[in-house]
Scaffold this motif. Structure first.
Motif, PDB file in Angstrom:
ATOM      1  N   ASP A 144     -10.198   5.814  12.526  1.00  0.00           N
ATOM      2  CA  ASP A 144      -8.836   6.265  12.765  1.00  0.00           C
ATOM      3  C   ASP A 144      -8.775   7.786  12.877  1.00  0.00           C
ATOM      4  N   ARG A 202      -0.420   6.583  17.347  1.00  0.00           N
ATOM      5  CA  ARG A 202      -1.444   7.613  17.541  1.00  0.00           C
ATOM      6  C   ARG A 202      -1.254   8.316  18.884  1.00  0.00           C
ATOM      7  N   MET A 204       7.167  11.972  11.975  1.00  0.00           N
ATOM      8  CA  MET A 204       6.905  10.572  12.253  1.00  0.00           C
ATOM      9  C   MET A 204       5.789  10.048  11.372  1.00  0.00           C
ATOM     10  N   GLU A 205       5.974   8.833  10.898  1.00  0.00           N
ATOM     11  CA  GLU A 205       4.906   8.232  10.104  1.00  0.00           C
ATOM     12  C   GLU A 205       3.810   7.718  11.032  1.00  0.00           C
ATOM     13  N   ILE A 206       2.562   7.892  10.610  1.00  0.00           N
ATOM     14  CA  ILE A 206       1.452   7.282  11.339  1.00  0.00           C
ATOM     15  C   ILE A 206       1.016   6.078  10.506  1.00  0.00           C
ATOM     16  N   PRO A 207       1.470   4.887  10.849  1.00  0.00           N
ATOM     17  CA  PRO A 207       1.137   3.725  10.017  1.00  0.00           C
ATOM     18  C   PRO A 207      -0.350   3.414  10.098  1.00  0.00           C
ATOM     19  N   PRO A 208      -0.875   2.744   9.065  1.00  0.00           N
ATOM     20  CA  PRO A 208      -2.309   2.422   9.110  1.00  0.00           C
ATOM     21  C   PRO A 208      -2.629   1.511  10.294  1.00  0.00           C
ATOM     22  N   LEU A 209      -3.839   1.632  10.797  1.00  0.00           N
ATOM     23  CA  LEU A 209      -4.282   0.707  11.847  1.00  0.00           C
ATOM     24  C   LEU A 209      -4.376  -0.676  11.238  1.00  0.00           C
ATOM     25  N   THR A 234       0.825  -1.199   0.000  1.00  0.00           N
ATOM     26  CA  THR A 234       0.000   0.000   0.000  1.00  0.00           C
ATOM     27  C   THR A 234       0.866   1.259   0.000  1.00  0.00           C
ATOM     28  N   PHE A 235       2.185   1.092   0.242  1.00  0.00           N
ATOM     29  CA  PHE A 235       3.115   2.234   0.194  1.00  0.00           C
ATOM     30  C   PHE A 235       4.192   2.016  -0.856  1.00  0.00           C
ATOM     31  N   ILE A 236       3.780   1.440  -1.994  1.00  0.00           N
ATOM     32  CA  ILE A 236       4.757   1.019  -2.997  1.00  0.00           C
ATOM     33  C   ILE A 236       5.637   2.176  -3.492  1.00  0.00           C
ATOM     34  N   LEU A 244     -13.484   6.322   1.936  1.00  0.00           N
ATOM     35  CA  LEU A 244     -12.993   6.059   3.281  1.00  0.00           C
ATOM     36  C   LEU A 244     -13.669   4.808   3.836  1.00  0.00           C
ATOM     37  N   LEU A 277      -7.312  10.236  15.856  1.00  0.00           N
ATOM     38  CA  LEU A 277      -6.211  11.166  15.622  1.00  0.00           C
ATOM     39  C   LEU A 277      -6.548  12.623  15.893  1.00  0.00           C
ATOM     40  N   TYR A 335       1.539  10.713  18.569  1.00  0.00           N
ATOM     41  CA  TYR A 335       1.113  11.912  17.847  1.00  0.00           C
ATOM     42  C   TYR A 335       0.299  12.836  18.761  1.00  0.00           C
TER      43      TYR A 335
END
Lengths: 657, 80
Positions: A293, A389, A496-501, A109-111, A286, A297, A392
């Motif tokens: 999420d 999260r 900072m990256e907020i990775p997907p849940l 998903t982050f190719i 969404l 946040l 953040y």
């Protein structure tokens, strides 16, 4: 070719290290490397630390197609120009060890972003394999990746997998076999702009690699221009003038620093490749998780959820802990009856057996019940990505007291055990932020100290005082942090990256919990038993009385506590949870509620015990990480803070009561 | 086109990165996490305090939290 079966992948101890092939898993943080590692090894894993550091890595030897293969899971890395301590470890491992195959794990998903690291990895010139992980999730998001095209562009075999659901693992193993044993392919070097390639060509003879290894010289040629400080120990520059001229030339052509030129060249190439291989379907609606999420946040709703989750977290730990503890109560007291007759035969023998018994029952009956749910729930918070999260949300508050948002995860972990919490600060880039966070983590009550607080307040003061003590601890930490940070330079901001849940793998959570419990039994358990044994023997020889009178001036005059508390405080250095049953032992009572202490005394004692000294294991780790000077500062600071706090409570509370 | 700072962009707005004027350490970190000039960002959450949360529309919608101090050094412009 032997028949391929997952069942064949079994652990074997390596016989000869030299002939064995070595695979390194490399990927950006949260790409699912560890899940893949688990899927590949699944039998037994040994965790260890890199020499001279405390970054943990996992390695295993598995039997693939009849040969032993060594697999190592390296810490997540965004780029080969590292900025976090853990990232340096990955880079140095890749450069200094002989590796036959790099498996580049990519979160599909982050190719686009991930391909930048992939391009950097191709520069090493080591055979590679791309594992496009989380393919199912990418498909849900409407992302499809053309693996053949990607393979053709980079000359790197590519497989779609889902490590969590064990999909594509068989195909991955087939490709591993081809890359390792049949016909290894080396990745195609991605070319930079013509004139940069010319410059690279010109300087490639201007230095020697100190110890010739498996890395393509081109990698070092690029790094000499891009990030010379990174590899300066590994090279011998023969013509520094030529290199300097080359750097000046490309900087004057581009008018930006050299590292930016290379970054942006790779960036463009990765965008280009991504456009060629990725097919996006138009469905960016969404999902339910995305909407939820956002609530986690956004300020206010986020704080609400955070408070809710943490309240639940602590509630679950203490109700589960109490329940598990009650399971052990009966068998443990039965056990103590077994050696009761010994008392009449040999009193010293009884003291020895009883000392050992107290240590074991303290560990199993008091510590373990709370430790188990705490480790389990903390793993869930980490694995789902919720911890990011919290970091953040808390950054605002943390920033205000001079800390970095990234230290939040370590602070939460600090409620479990200080040792892993200090290790966890390694994700903080700046040394200043790291040191400050680590010093303060010492003051967070770990599960051992929480146990002491909960056990004594439940028995003697009631829950209201638990809250008072907690609030005081938090305020004291904030104030200390604010004061300390005025002596230090300003912190670098948060990026900072907020990775997907993500839905966590139950298996991985169980494994994580298991390893930490195992560590508890290996590291802490012996200290508990030995400490308790030592105390019991000293007690037999009436030495505790001497010790108590030695500390009496400080304990009774300054802290206003009975002198019997001297021994629990001294032994608390070994393991803080010893303080509970040593307190009851010191007063010779079986039931905590019979301890003859007033409420002000209990509160000052608890506050003192939370801050006064880091335990043995923490001190050792702290020394290793930051040196003895910083350890000494921490000890002195802790002692001051604990004495001032205990005095404060003694004075204010005795005027009230 | 109006150039503004990332810290001033309202929620949901989509902007293009014009320049990153932070120090070298922060800049390298931003680049490593995939934030480059010309990238299209959407501001997910920009409260009046604390870090700005953005979604990088040019890089797989990766979400990055950027401290307010750093966001004040990133120049962006509006896109429709």
């Amino acid at each position: 070719m032997p028949e391929l079966q997952l069942g064949e992948v079994s652990l074997k101890k390596s016989k000869s290290k030299t002939s064995i092939k070595s695979i390194a898993l490399v990927g950006q943080p949260n790409s699912g490397k560890s899940t893949l590692f688990n899927a590949l090894s699944d039998v037994k894993v040994s965790t260890a630390n890199f020499a001279g550091t405390t970054v943990e890595y996992k390695e295993t030897v598995i039997n693939l197609f009849g040969s032993d293969v060594h697999i190592i899971d390296l810490p997540g890395i965004y780029s080969l120009n590292p900025s976090e301590p853990a990232e340096f470890v990955t880079l140095n491992y890749l450069l200094d060890n002989s590796i036959d195959l790099i498996i580049n794990v990519i979160d599909s998903t982050f190719i686009t972003r991930s391909l930048e690291l992939t391009i950097e990895l191709t520069e090493l010139g080591i055979p590679m394999l791309i594992a496009l992980n989380m393919t199912d999730e990418a498909q849900k998001k409407g992302i499809d990746i053309n693996t053949e095209e990607l393979e053709r562009l980079l000359n790197v075999p590519t497989v779609k997998i889902s490590a969590l659901y064990r999909k594509g693992i068989t195909e991955l193993l087939e490709k591993i076999e081809t890359q390792l044993f049949i016909s290894p392919k080396t990745p195609t070097q991605q070319k930079f702009t013509f004139h940069i390639e010319q410059v690279l060509n010109r300087i490639k003879e201007s230095f020697e690699i100190a110890s010739q290894n498996h890395i393509d010289k081109r990698f070092y040629t690029i790094k000499v221009l891009e990030n010379p400080s990174l590899i300066k120990n590994k090279l011998e520059i023969t013509n520094s003038n030529k290199i300097k001229l080359a750097i000046d030339e490309i900087i004057s052509q581009h008018q930006i620093p050299a590292y930016e030129i290379f970054e942006s060249e790779r960036h463009h190439r990765s965008m280009e490749i991504s456009h060629k291989v990725t097919i996006y379907a138009h469905s960016s609606k969404l999902t339910f998780i995305d909407k939820l999420d956002l609530l986690f946040l956004k300020p206010f709703s986020g704080y609400f959820f955070a408070i809710f989750f943490f309240a639940t977290y602590f509630f679950l730990i203490f109700s589960a802990g109490g329940w598990i503890g009650s399971l052990f109560e009966q068998p443990l007291s039965e056990l103590s009856k077994l050696f009761e007759p010994l008392k009449d035969k040999t009193l010293l023998g009884w003291f020895i057996v009883d000392g050992i018994y107290q240590g074991i029952s303290g560990a199993i009956g008091i510590v373990l019940p709370y430790f188990l749910p705490l480790l389990f729930l903390t793993s869930i918070l980490e694995e789902t990505g919720y911890m990011a999260r919290i970091a953040y949300l808390m950054d605002t508050i943390f920033h205000r007291i001079g800390l970095h948002g990234k230290s939040v995860a370590s602070f939460v972990m600090g409620f479990g055990c200080t040792v892993p919490a200090v290790y966890a600060t390694r994700i903080i880039e700046s040394k200043r932020d790291r040191l400050l966070a680590s010093v303060l983590i010492n003051f967070i009550p770990c599960s051992a100290r929480l146990t002491v607080i909960f056990a004594l307040t439940t028995a003697l003061t009631g829950p209201l005082w638990t809250i008072v003590i907690f609030l005081y601890i938090l305020i004291a930490i904030a104030v200390t942090s604010k004061i300390l940070s005025t002596f230090l330079p300003k912190p670098i901001g948060l990026i900072m990256e907020i990775p997907p849940l993500r839905l966590p793998s139950f298996k991985i959570i169980l494994k994580k919990t298991y390893y930490k419990i195992l560590e508890f039994f290996k590291v802490a358990f012996p200290f508990l038993v030995l400490g308790s044994l030592a105390l019991s023997i000293l007690d037999y020889f009436n030495f505790t009385k001497t010790m108590n009178s030695l500390f009496e001036p400080f304990i009774s005059n300054i802290l206003g506590l009975p002198k019997e508390l001297g021994t629990p405080l001294v032994f608390g250095f070994l393991r803080k949870e010893l303080a509970v049953f040593m307190t009851s032992q010191a007063f010779g009572v079986n039931n905590l509620s019979n301890i003859p202490l007033t409420i002000p005394q209990v509160v000052s004692f608890l506050i003192f015990i939370v801050f006064y000294l880091p335990c043995v294991s923490t001190s050792a780790v702290f020394w290793k990480e930051f040196g003895w000077k910083h350890l000494l500062t921490t000890v002195v600071l802790g002692f001051l803070l604990s004495t001032i706090s205990a005095l404060f409570f003694r004075i204010t509370l005795t005027t009230i009561f | 086109m109006l150039v503004m700072l990332l810290s001033e962009v309202n929620n949901e707005k989509v902007v293009k990165v014009v320049a990153i004027d932070t120090g070298n350490i922060a800049k390298q970190r931003l680049l490593a996490l995939g934030i480059h000039p010309n990238d299209i960002l959407q501001v997910v959450s920009n409260p009046s305090f604390g870090p700005v949360l953005i979604k990088n529309l040019s890089k797989d919608n990766a979400r990055i939290a950027i401290g307010r101090g750093i966001a004040q050094k990133i120049k962006v412009e509006n896109v429709n």
